[in-house]
Write a protein that holds these residues in place. Structure first.
Motif, PDB file in Angstrom:
ATOM      1  N   ALA A   1       0.833  -1.200   0.000  1.00 15.97           N
ATOM      2  CA  ALA A   1       0.000   0.000   0.000  1.00 15.97           C
ATOM      3  C   ALA A   1       0.871   1.256   0.000  1.00 15.97           C
ATOM      4  O   ALA A   1       1.799   1.396   0.805  1.00 15.97           O
ATOM      5  N   GLY A   2       0.584   2.168  -0.954  1.00 15.34           N
ATOM      6  CA  GLY A   2       1.308   3.421  -1.040  1.00 15.34           C
ATOM      7  C   GLY A   2       2.642   3.343  -1.756  1.00 15.34           C
ATOM      8  O   GLY A   2       3.346   4.349  -1.840  1.00 15.34           O
ATOM      9  N   ALA A   3       2.988   2.168  -2.275  1.00 12.34           N
ATOM     10  CA  ALA A   3       4.303   2.001  -2.903  1.00 12.34           C
ATOM     11  C   ALA A   3       4.212   1.562  -4.355  1.00 12.34           C
ATOM     12  O   ALA A   3       5.206   1.188  -4.954  1.00 12.34           O
ATOM     13  N   VAL A   4       2.997   1.607  -4.935  1.00 11.65           N
ATOM     14  CA  VAL A   4       2.785   1.170  -6.316  1.00 11.65           C
ATOM     15  C   VAL A   4       2.355   2.375  -7.146  1.00 11.65           C
ATOM     16  O   VAL A   4       1.411   3.086  -6.775  1.00 11.65           O
ATOM     17  N   PHE A   5       3.039   2.594  -8.265  1.00 10.01           N
ATOM     18  CA  PHE A   5       2.764   3.767  -9.090  1.00 10.01           C
ATOM     19  C   PHE A   5       2.656   3.375 -10.561  1.00 10.01           C
ATOM     20  O   PHE A   5       3.325   2.442 -11.021  1.00 10.01           O
ATOM     21  N   ARG A   6       1.828   4.130 -11.262  1.00 10.60           N
ATOM     22  CA  ARG A   6       1.693   3.937 -12.704  1.00 10.60           C
ATOM     23  C   ARG A   6       2.225   5.161 -13.423  1.00 10.60           C
ATOM     24  O   ARG A   6       1.913   6.300 -13.067  1.00 10.60           O
ATOM     25  N   THR A   7       3.041   4.923 -14.433  1.00 13.05           N
ATOM     26  CA  THR A   7       3.492   5.974 -15.324  1.00 13.05           C
ATOM     27  C   THR A   7       3.242   5.509 -16.744  1.00 13.05           C
ATOM     28  O   THR A   7       3.945   4.618 -17.248  1.00 13.05           O
ATOM     29  N   GLY A   8       2.212   6.054 -17.368  1.00 16.68           N
ATOM     30  CA  GLY A   8       1.876   5.640 -18.723  1.00 16.68           C
ATOM     31  C   GLY A   8       1.469   4.181 -18.779  1.00 16.68           C
ATOM     32  O   GLY A   8       0.552   3.743 -18.089  1.00 16.68           O
ATOM     33  N   ALA A   9       2.197   3.413 -19.578  1.00 13.34           N
ATOM     34  CA  ALA A   9       1.856   2.004 -19.786  1.00 13.34           C
ATOM     35  C   ALA A   9       2.613   1.071 -18.848  1.00 13.34           C
ATOM     36  O   ALA A   9       2.592  -0.141 -19.038  1.00 13.34           O
ATOM     37  N   ARG A  10       3.263   1.643 -17.822  1.00  9.82           N
ATOM     38  CA  ARG A  10       4.054   0.816 -16.918  1.00  9.82           C
ATOM     39  C   ARG A  10       3.629   1.017 -15.460  1.00  9.82           C
ATOM     40  O   ARG A  10       3.173   2.090 -15.075  1.00  9.82           O
ATOM     41  N   VAL A  11       3.804  -0.033 -14.691  1.00  3.02           N
ATOM     42  CA  VAL A  11       3.573   0.014 -13.252  1.00  3.02           C
ATOM     43  C   VAL A  11       4.899  -0.254 -12.563  1.00  3.02           C
ATOM     44  O   VAL A  11       5.623  -1.183 -12.916  1.00  3.02           O
ATOM     45  N   GLU A  12       5.222   0.584 -11.572  1.00  4.01           N
ATOM     46  CA  GLU A  12       6.439   0.411 -10.794  1.00  4.01           C
ATOM     47  C   GLU A  12       6.055   0.073  -9.358  1.00  4.01           C
ATOM     48  O   GLU A  12       5.187   0.720  -8.768  1.00  4.01           O
ATOM     49  N   ARG A  13       6.677  -0.941  -8.815  1.00  9.05           N
ATOM     50  CA  ARG A  13       6.309  -1.420  -7.477  1.00  9.05           C
ATOM     51  C   ARG A  13       7.485  -2.125  -6.823  1.00  9.05           C
ATOM     52  O   ARG A  13       8.462  -2.457  -7.509  1.00  9.05           O
ATOM     53  N   PRO A  14       7.416  -2.379  -5.501  1.00  8.03           N
ATOM     54  CA  PRO A  14       8.488  -3.149  -4.862  1.00  8.03           C
ATOM     55  C   PRO A  14       8.570  -4.547  -5.458  1.00  8.03           C
ATOM     56  O   PRO A  14       7.544  -5.189  -5.682  1.00  8.03           O
ATOM     57  N   ALA A  15       9.754  -5.003  -5.710  1.00  7.55           N
ATOM     58  CA  ALA A  15       9.947  -6.335  -6.292  1.00  7.55           C
ATOM     59  C   ALA A  15      10.009  -7.380  -5.177  1.00  7.55           C
ATOM     60  O   ALA A  15      10.617  -7.137  -4.134  1.00  7.55           O
ATOM     61  N   PRO A  16       9.391  -8.535  -5.379  1.00  5.61           N
ATOM     62  CA  PRO A  16       9.504  -9.602  -4.382  1.00  5.61           C
ATOM     63  C   PRO A  16      10.915 -10.181  -4.394  1.00  5.61           C
ATOM     64  O   PRO A  16      11.657 -10.004  -5.375  1.00  5.61           O
ATOM     65  N   PRO A  17      11.319 -10.875  -3.335  1.00  9.22           N
ATOM     66  CA  PRO A  17      12.677 -11.425  -3.282  1.00  9.22           C
ATOM     67  C   PRO A  17      12.999 -12.375  -4.434  1.00  9.22           C
ATOM     68  O   PRO A  17      14.157 -12.476  -4.839  1.00  9.22           O
ATOM     69  N   ASN A  18      11.989 -13.062  -4.942  1.00  9.60           N
ATOM     70  CA  ASN A  18      12.212 -14.032  -6.017  1.00  9.60           C
ATOM     71  C   ASN A  18      11.828 -13.454  -7.376  1.00  9.60           C
ATOM     72  O   ASN A  18      11.385 -14.184  -8.263  1.00  9.60           O
ATOM     73  N   ALA A  19      12.035 -12.149  -7.532  1.00 10.48           N
ATOM     74  CA  ALA A  19      11.559 -11.462  -8.733  1.00 10.48           C
ATOM     75  C   ALA A  19      12.111 -12.057 -10.022  1.00 10.48           C
ATOM     76  O   ALA A  19      11.383 -12.179 -11.012  1.00 10.48           O
ATOM     77  N   LEU A  20      13.375 -12.424 -10.047  1.00 12.38           N
ATOM     78  CA  LEU A  20      13.961 -12.965 -11.277  1.00 12.38           C
ATOM     79  C   LEU A  20      13.222 -14.220 -11.732  1.00 12.38           C
ATOM     80  O   LEU A  20      12.869 -14.363 -12.909  1.00 12.38           O
ATOM     81  N   ALA A  21      12.973 -15.121 -10.803  1.00  8.42           N
ATOM     82  CA  ALA A  21      12.267 -16.351 -11.151  1.00  8.42           C
ATOM     83  C   ALA A  21      10.821 -16.068 -11.519  1.00  8.42           C
ATOM     84  O   ALA A  21      10.286 -16.658 -12.470  1.00  8.42           O
ATOM     85  N   LEU A  22      10.187 -15.165 -10.785  1.00  6.27           N
ATOM     86  CA  LEU A  22       8.792 -14.846 -11.069  1.00  6.27           C
ATOM     87  C   LEU A  22       8.660 -14.173 -12.431  1.00  6.27           C
ATOM     88  O   LEU A  22       7.736 -14.480 -13.193  1.00  6.27           O
ATOM     89  N   HIS A  23       9.581 -13.279 -12.753  1.00  5.10           N
ATOM     90  CA  HIS A  23       9.551 -12.640 -14.064  1.00  5.10           C
ATOM     91  C   HIS A  23       9.708 -13.687 -15.170  1.00  5.10           C
ATOM     92  O   HIS A  23       9.034 -13.619 -16.207  1.00  5.10           O
ATOM     93  N   GLY A  24      10.589 -14.643 -14.934  1.00  2.53           N
ATOM     94  CA  GLY A  24      10.754 -15.701 -15.923  1.00  2.53           C
ATOM     95  C   GLY A  24       9.482 -16.497 -16.118  1.00  2.53           C
ATOM     96  O   GLY A  24       9.128 -16.865 -17.244  1.00  2.53           O
TER      97      GLY A  24
END
Length: 271
Positions: A20-43
């Protein structure tokens, strides 16, 4: 302004508890805190898209300071107290169909067992596909009254499809006692009928229909443990939510109600 002098509109996105309070949208993208396993999740998210599942965000970038960027998915997301439009039978059926699509694709993709996936809401029995584990209204994007996409895969972990469906049922039926349901859901929702709609739209087998009520009870126990750990750690968001929603008495009431209604749910699922 950007470095090139172009105007940017950075919009804070509301909803959810953890970020909460840490997720932002700029145009067509969303920026947010990455989870610890972000690399695997992105894959995994990229693999879902490569296998034809286009109803999830696509990872764009991962920064060194622990932030991630994903594509923004346009549509409507309901926040509590939930409006009538997100709790219609049509909306519910579309959630079941979307979850089935996710599971079929996730099964084809498989899961990397070398990754330390979060165990917060994970299936205690494990599994060979990655479950979302948090398909609540705040994490489903709707268009024209139908579920169009799933967001926030931070709690995804290996599990059974039935487990993911049970987790979703907790929020969408909802699988809570009438007093608890009245706090966030519209009146007039008939839980056994809605559970049958979710099972039908998902295409649940007869064997799994017998198992679903018990899986919901197990999922509720896991969710209670998740909240208990957050409260014990002093997380102010969960401490406040627990107090505002009736404390542990509410959890006792929900679990007692689920046990008392088990036969009713089973009969509705098999009728």
């Amino acid at each position: 302004m950007t470095a090139d002098g172009e105007a940017t509109d950075r919009e804070a996105l509301v909803g959810g508890m953890v970020n909460a309070g840490a997720v932002f949208r700029t145009g067509a993208r969303v920026e947010r805190p990455a989870p610890p396993n972000a690399l695997a999740l992105h894959g995994h998210l990229h693999a879902l898209k490569e296998h034809g599942f286009d109803a999830a965000p696509t990872p764009v970038a991962l920064s060194a300071d622990g932030r991630e960027q994903l594509t923004f998915i346009p549509g409507n997301v309901a926040l509590p107290p939930f409006p009538q439009w997100v709790m219609t039978d049509t909306a519910l059926a579309s959630v079941g169909s979307l979850l089935r699509r996710l599971h079929e694709t996730s099964a084809a993709v498989g899961v990397d067992t070398r990754v330390k996936w979060p165990d917060d809401l994970a299936d205690p029995e494990g599994g060979t596909m990655l479950c979302h584990n948090d398909v609540c209204p705040e994490n489903v994007v709707f268009r024209d009254g139908h579920a169009a996409a799933l967001i926030d895969f931070d709690l995804a972990a290996p599990g059974r499809p039935l487990w993911d469906l049970a987790m979703a049922a907790r929020y969408w039926i909802p699988m809570v006692d009438p007093v608890s349901a009245a706090a966030f859901h519209p009146s007039g929702l008939v839980a056994p009928d809605r559970l049958r709609i979710l099972a039908d739209s998902y295409g649940l087998s007869s064997r799994e229909r017998v198992e679903l009520p018990g899986a919901v009870e197990q999922a509720t126990e896991v969710c209670r443990g998740f909240v208990a750990r957050r409260v014990a750690d002093g997380d102010p968001v969960y401490v406040r939510a627990l107090e505002e929603r009736g404390g542990w008495e509410r959890w006792d009431r929900i679990q007692n109600w689920l046990g008392a209604q088990r036969d009713t749910f089973t009969a509705a699922l098999l009728s």
